[in-house]
Design a protein around this motif. Structure first.
Motif, short mmCIF file in Angstrom:
data_model
loop_
_atom_site.label_atom_id
_atom_site.label_comp_id
_atom_site.label_asym_id
_atom_site.label_seq_id
_atom_site.Cartn_x
_atom_site.Cartn_y
_atom_site.Cartn_z
N LEU A 1 0.63 2.75 2.96
CA LEU A 1 0.87 2.25 1.54
C LEU A 1 0.37 1.09 1.41
CD1 LEU A 1 4.17 3.80 0.21
CD2 LEU A 1 1.71 4.73 0.17
N HIS A 2 -0.04 0.19 2.24
CA HIS A 2 -0.15 -1.26 2.32
C HIS A 2 -1.72 -1.55 2.86
CE1 HIS A 2 4.00 -2.06 1.52
NE2 HIS A 2 4.41 -1.37 2.65
N THR A 3 -2.23 -2.98 2.20
CA THR A 3 -3.21 -3.15 2.79
C THR A 3 -3.20 -4.71 3.37
OG1 THR A 3 -3.99 -3.80 0.58
CG2 THR A 3 -4.90 -1.89 1.39
N ARG B 1 -15.29 5.11 10.88
CA ARG B 1 -15.00 5.90 9.63
C ARG B 1 -13.60 6.71 9.83
NH1 ARG B 1 -17.36 2.23 8.38
NH2 ARG B 1 -19.06 1.97 7.06
N MET B 2 -12.81 6.73 8.91
CA MET B 2 -11.79 7.57 8.92
C MET B 2 -11.87 9.05 8.62
SD MET B 2 -9.12 5.23 9.17
CE MET B 2 -7.54 5.89 8.37
N ALA B 3 -11.24 9.98 9.37
CA ALA B 3 -11.33 11.33 9.26
C ALA B 3 -9.86 11.88 9.56
CB ALA B 3 -12.27 11.68 9.97
N ASP C 1 -11.72 -2.19 -1.94
CA ASP C 1 -11.64 -0.91 -2.72
C ASP C 1 -10.66 0.16 -1.87
OD1 ASP C 1 -13.60 -1.49 -4.74
OD2 ASP C 1 -15.19 -1.27 -3.20
N ASP C 2 -9.86 0.64 -2.48
CA ASP C 2 -9.01 1.46 -2.07
C ASP C 2 -9.72 2.81 -1.33
OD1 ASP C 2 -6.69 -0.03 -2.26
OD2 ASP C 2 -6.62 1.08 -4.56
N MET C 3 -9.05 3.41 -0.37
CA MET C 3 -9.75 4.53 0.37
C MET C 3 -10.02 5.70 -0.60
SD MET C 3 -8.37 7.04 3.62
CE MET C 3 -7.67 5.66 4.41
N SER D 1 -15.50 9.19 4.29
CA SER D 1 -16.69 9.44 5.34
C SER D 1 -17.52 8.25 5.37
CB SER D 1 -17.27 10.74 5.37
OG SER D 1 -17.99 11.13 4.11
N THR D 2 -17.91 7.86 4.01
CA THR D 2 -18.58 6.67 4.17
C THR D 2 -17.94 5.15 3.67
OG1 THR D 2 -19.30 7.07 1.61
CG2 THR D 2 -20.38 8.21 3.35
N TRP D 3 -16.83 5.34 3.62
CA TRP D 3 -15.86 4.30 3.10
C TRP D 3 -15.48 3.19 4.62
CZ3 TRP D 3 -10.66 3.21 4.34
CH2 TRP D 3 -10.01 2.04 3.65
N SER D 4 -15.72 1.98 4.22
CA SER D 4 -15.60 0.92 5.54
C SER D 4 -14.13 0.54 5.30
CB SER D 4 -16.58 -0.17 5.18
OG SER D 4 -16.23 -1.30 6.24
#
Length: 458
Positions: A40-42, A79-81, A127-129, A134-137
């Motif tokens: 929930l945190h950044t 990248r997250m998956a 920018d939040d996920m 797949s293209t989000w850093s």
């Protein structure tokens, strides 16, 4: 925030920094149960430098050294998956890190005097996920140039990926790579650290308080909290004043360190801002880093332990005798958190799996109770965050740490100051009306802090 404030930071270009060497095809990095809990945190970290760091970043040697540093940390550029069991992993596919270039329409010194915490966040783009990551850093770097030659490097990431120590060591590794030095604190990943692949110990879970605390915390997080506008201010305390404060409580707290003193000062001051309650005890969630206790090295990811301290009549600590009582309670509590307590927490998170092996849902780790973070472990021969030198003998002038999505009673972060020794920085995030009153609290003012990034003139 006003339009005038927003216009002081203008992002004018962006690019992608990739590794200098390709990662092995199919490589992945699994996030731990504790990493998932922080979802929930950044995290947003800003390193300030009083000298000019960059020329044209597209061609600058600093971009080349960043690519070299990223090749040593493939999980940063991945990248997250979702895995088949529903848990997160990082596909280490060399997709790269987003880098943003910005100009700040003021000098660095003026910025540190006049900006506030919310404006400082403009130095760390985020920018939040999205639903499809797949293209989000998961990491963002923002290079900010001030008038007159100053610069700031802002790094943002999901808290699932890293904690404050981890981000600090990543930037420090970049600086060391740029200066062609060996990395002093290399980050270890997965099975090479003690947190990777450890079987859950049910006996430790059942016998220690950490598991009960996290269980209660996960249940409490299901209750929505009232929305409050939060603000942040930074207090800088000199070595001389911290030494003086420690001497005042030395009689009953001879082993107290700067964290114990400052946690007590800010906890008691904040407690007096709260409405009077019928309860006779005040609670403080204390967050410490356990890398040196559990890990075989500097673990990449999250290595944080949260524990609860309750003390009666905290708000009554008006004098040195009362402050000794609270500081002593903090000191004893921190030292009581031994290896078994840390493992109890780690194992509790690992035990929260569903039938198909999916970890439990993320919940509010910073809150709802007042939370105080100790970064004493980063103060070795010199504070680690101030060892991120891109140029010889030119250390950061200041380093800020922000946690996203802080709710509830607030957050206190106690960290080393640039001068080293006993000097400390304290960043406080509170409901806006409480923070304004805290800045006038006499126990804090008696230590003669310098105010930074509070929207006030120093």
């Amino acid at each position: 925030m006003s339009t005038t404030q927003q216009s002081r930071v203008v992002v004018h270009s962006k690019l992608t920094a990739v590794s200098s060497r390709p990662v092995k095809a199919g490589a992945t990095h699994n996030l731990t149960a504790l990493d998932h809990a922080m979802g929930l945190h950044t995290l947003h970290v800003v390193f300030y430098y009083k000298h000019k760091l960059f020329g044209c970043f597209d061609l600058d040697p600093l971009r080349l050294s960043l690519s070299e540093a990223l090749s040593l940390h493939p999980q940063v550029v991945g990248r997250m998956a979702h895995k088949p069991d529903g848990n997160w992993e990082v596909k280490c596919n060399d997709a790269g890190v987003r880098v943003f270039m910005a100009r700040v329409a003021t000098t660095l010194d003026e910025w540190l005097r006049s900006a506030d915490g919310s404006e400082e966040r403009l130095l760390t783009v985020w920018d939040d996920m999205p639903d499809d990551p797949s293209t989000w850093s998961p990491y963002r770097i923002q290079i900010n140039e001030f008038e007159g030659g100053g610069a700031a490097i802002g790094v943002s990431c999901t808290h699932m990926h890293a904690d404050p120590t981890c981000v600090t060591l990543l930037v420090k590794a970049w600086a060391e790579t740029h200066r062609k030095q060996a990395i002093a604190h290399p980050l270890l990943v997965g099975e090479s650290s003690a947190l990777g692949g450890r079987p859950v110990d049910q006996d430790i879970i059942k016998t220690k308080s950490a598991a009960a605390y996290y269980e209660a915390k996960s249940v409490a997080a299901k209750t929505p909290l009232p929305e409050k506008k939060m603000s942040t201010a930074t207090f800088k305390f000199s070595s001389a004043m911290i030494k003086q404060g420690l001497l005042q409580i030395h009689k009953t707290c001879p082993e107290a360190n700067p964290f114990d003193l400052l946690a007590a000062v800010f906890w008691t001051s904040i407690a007096r801002l709260k409405p009077q309650k019928s309860a006779t005890k005040h609670s403080l969630s204390i967050c410490t880093d356990f890398r040196k206790k559990l890990c075989s090295g500097w673990h990449y990811g999250n290595a944080l332990h949260f524990s609860m301290l309750s003390v009666p009549d905290v708000e009554e600590a008006e004098n040195a005798n009362g402050l000794e009582h609270v500081a002593g309670a903090v000191q004893r509590h921190v030292w009581s958190q031994k290896e078994e307590e840390f493992w109890s927490g780690v194992d509790w998170f690992g035990s929260q799996k569903g039938e198909e092996g999916k970890f439990g849902a993320a919940f509010r780790m910073y809150g709802p109770e007042l939370t105080c973070v100790s970064m004493e472990h980063m103060n070795e021969k010199e504070p680690m965050m101030y060892a991120a030198l891109f140029d010889k003998d030119k250390k950061p002038a200041h380093v800020s740490y922000h946690v996203g999505n802080v709710e509830g009673e607030g957050l206190i972060m106690v960290m080393p100051a640039s001068e080293g020794g006993l000097g400390r920085m304290v960043m406080v995030t509170l409901p806006e009306e409480e923070l304004a009153r805290l800045c006038e609290a006499q126990p804090i003012l008696s230590l003669k802090p310098t105010m930074l990034l509070s929207g006030k003139q120093a």
